[in-house]
Design a protein around this motif. Structure first.
Motif, PDB file in Angstrom:
ATOM      1  N   LEU A 134      -0.870  13.960  -0.915  1.00 52.06           N
ATOM      2  CA  LEU A 134      -0.153  12.776  -1.372  1.00 52.06           C
ATOM      3  C   LEU A 134       1.264  12.767  -0.796  1.00 52.06           C
ATOM      4  O   LEU A 134       2.001  13.732  -0.909  1.00 52.06           O
ATOM      5  CB  LEU A 134      -0.112  12.739  -2.897  1.00 52.06           C
ATOM      6  CG  LEU A 134      -1.490  12.623  -3.569  1.00 52.06           C
ATOM      7  CD1 LEU A 134      -1.334  12.531  -5.081  1.00 52.06           C
ATOM      8  CD2 LEU A 134      -2.257  11.421  -3.033  1.00 52.06           C
ATOM      9  N   LYS A 135       1.608  11.648  -0.165  1.00 52.06           N
ATOM     10  CA  LYS A 135       2.924  11.481   0.453  1.00 52.06           C
ATOM     11  C   LYS A 135       3.781  10.621  -0.459  1.00 52.06           C
ATOM     12  O   LYS A 135       3.743   9.399  -0.406  1.00 52.06           O
ATOM     13  CB  LYS A 135       2.774  10.843   1.833  1.00 52.06           C
ATOM     14  CG  LYS A 135       1.926  11.669   2.786  1.00 52.06           C
ATOM     15  CD  LYS A 135       1.740  10.972   4.133  1.00 52.06           C
ATOM     16  CE  LYS A 135       0.872  11.811   5.067  1.00 52.06           C
ATOM     17  NZ  LYS A 135       0.667  11.124   6.373  1.00 52.06           N
ATOM     18  N   THR A 136       4.546  11.276  -1.315  1.00 47.23           N
ATOM     19  CA  THR A 136       5.300  10.553  -2.331  1.00 47.23           C
ATOM     20  C   THR A 136       6.375   9.648  -1.737  1.00 47.23           C
ATOM     21  O   THR A 136       6.816   8.707  -2.400  1.00 47.23           O
ATOM     22  CB  THR A 136       5.951  11.529  -3.313  1.00 47.23           C
ATOM     23  OG1 THR A 136       6.763  12.474  -2.582  1.00 47.23           O
ATOM     24  CG2 THR A 136       4.888  12.312  -4.085  1.00 47.23           C
ATOM     25  N   GLU A 137       6.761   9.889  -0.482  1.00 52.92           N
ATOM     26  CA  GLU A 137       7.802   9.056   0.118  1.00 52.92           C
ATOM     27  C   GLU A 137       7.336   7.612   0.336  1.00 52.92           C
ATOM     28  O   GLU A 137       8.164   6.722   0.525  1.00 52.92           O
ATOM     29  CB  GLU A 137       8.283   9.658   1.445  1.00 52.92           C
ATOM     30  CG  GLU A 137       7.253   9.710   2.550  1.00 52.92           C
ATOM     31  CD  GLU A 137       6.409  10.988   2.539  1.00 52.92           C
ATOM     32  OE1 GLU A 137       5.712  11.228   3.539  1.00 52.92           O
ATOM     33  OE2 GLU A 137       6.460  11.720   1.526  1.00 52.92           O
ATOM     34  N   ARG A 138       6.033   7.377   0.321  1.00 56.98           N
ATOM     35  CA  ARG A 138       5.572   6.005   0.508  1.00 56.98           C
ATOM     36  C   ARG A 138       5.422   5.249  -0.810  1.00 56.98           C
ATOM     37  O   ARG A 138       5.068   4.075  -0.815  1.00 56.98           O
ATOM     38  CB  ARG A 138       4.257   5.977   1.281  1.00 56.98           C
ATOM     39  CG  ARG A 138       3.067   6.568   0.587  1.00 56.98           C
ATOM     40  CD  ARG A 138       1.875   6.565   1.512  1.00 56.98           C
ATOM     41  NE  ARG A 138       0.751   7.287   0.963  1.00 56.98           N
ATOM     42  CZ  ARG A 138      -0.324   7.643   1.671  1.00 56.98           C
ATOM     43  NH1 ARG A 138      -0.380   7.322   2.956  1.00 56.98           N
ATOM     44  NH2 ARG A 138      -1.307   8.299   1.122  1.00 56.98           N
ATOM     45  N   TYR A 139       5.690   5.914  -1.909  1.00 55.35           N
ATOM     46  CA  TYR A 139       5.640   5.253  -3.215  1.00 55.35           C
ATOM     47  C   TYR A 139       7.037   4.766  -3.568  1.00 55.35           C
ATOM     48  O   TYR A 139       7.998   5.535  -3.542  1.00 55.35           O
ATOM     49  CB  TYR A 139       5.118   6.207  -4.283  1.00 55.35           C
ATOM     50  CG  TYR A 139       3.757   6.772  -3.957  1.00 55.35           C
ATOM     51  CD1 TYR A 139       2.764   5.977  -3.378  1.00 55.35           C
ATOM     52  CD2 TYR A 139       3.456   8.098  -4.214  1.00 55.35           C
ATOM     53  CE1 TYR A 139       1.521   6.491  -3.067  1.00 55.35           C
ATOM     54  CE2 TYR A 139       2.204   8.624  -3.914  1.00 55.35           C
ATOM     55  CZ  TYR A 139       1.250   7.820  -3.338  1.00 55.35           C
ATOM     56  OH  TYR A 139       0.014   8.327  -3.029  1.00 55.35           O
TER      57      TYR A 139
END
Length: 203
Positions: A134-139
């Motif tokens: 999961l790439k939290t920077e895109r949330y």
């Protein structure tokens, strides 16, 4: 790439007070998921379900490497975001519900997290955020207390419990009030208890 093909039911968009956007699972259709809305205690509601091309939002597992699901995943996100935006021209976000089952549940959570806002409510019937990692920077954004329901079996063959828990933690950090219900040995389906829980939580 997905066509923008929306099936509508319920009240007219221009006259409705609320909206439920429903996302079908792999191999299913917009017509399959729309009857789910009848289970919820809401009136004067615009119902909308987009149809995935070839009835599949993305080709492989939601936990596969991202490249394996492109460009279909990005196209699916775009379709749902467009539907939310067009609905929000007539109905405020805090009166728009987003729901999905299985592949559609994963897409529900992914779009909501990428474009977090104060929605009326979110329900993911067996799903988690999408990606091998999961790439939290895109949330982006803040749910501002929006209520989120996530239900699943403890040994679901498609959605690991670990990913559901990880998704819950991320959504909570973004301001969502998440209710997670895990059912022992439950089949890959939507249960009456989940419907009752969603009615209690969101409606």
């Amino acid at each position: 790439m997905h066509d923008y093909n929306i099936t509508e039911k319920g009240a007219l968009l221009t006259e409705a007070e609320h909206s439920i956007i429903l996302l079908h699972g792999r191999g299913a259709s917009a017509e399959d998921i729309l009857p789910l809305a009848k289970e919820f205690s809401i009136k004067n509601c615009y119902l909308a379900a987009p149809q995935a091309t070839h009835s599949t939002w993305y080709p492989t597992s939601f936990m596969a490497e991202e490249e394996a699901n492109e460009p279909w995943l990005s196209s699916a996100v775009d379709v749902v975001k467009r539907l939310i935006d067009e609905t929000a021209e007539h109905i405020p976000l805090n009166k728009i519900y987003i729901m999905g089952f299985s592949q559609g549940a994963c897409l529900t959570l992914e779009v909501a997290a990428r474009y977090a806002a104060e929605y009326a409510g979110i329900a993911a019937f067996t799903g988690g955020l999408i990606g091998n990692e999961l790439k939290t920077e895109r949330y982006n954004g803040n749910f501002n207390g929006s209520k989120v329901f996530i239900g699943s079996g403890d040994k679901d063959p498609h959605v690991p419990l670990s990913r559901i828990k990880e998704s819950k933690e991320i959504l909570e950090k973004m301001g969502a009030a998440v209710q997670m219900e895990i059912y022992p040995d439950r089949a890959h389906t939507i249960t009456l208890d989940e419907i009752n829980k969603v009615n209690q939580l969101l409606f």
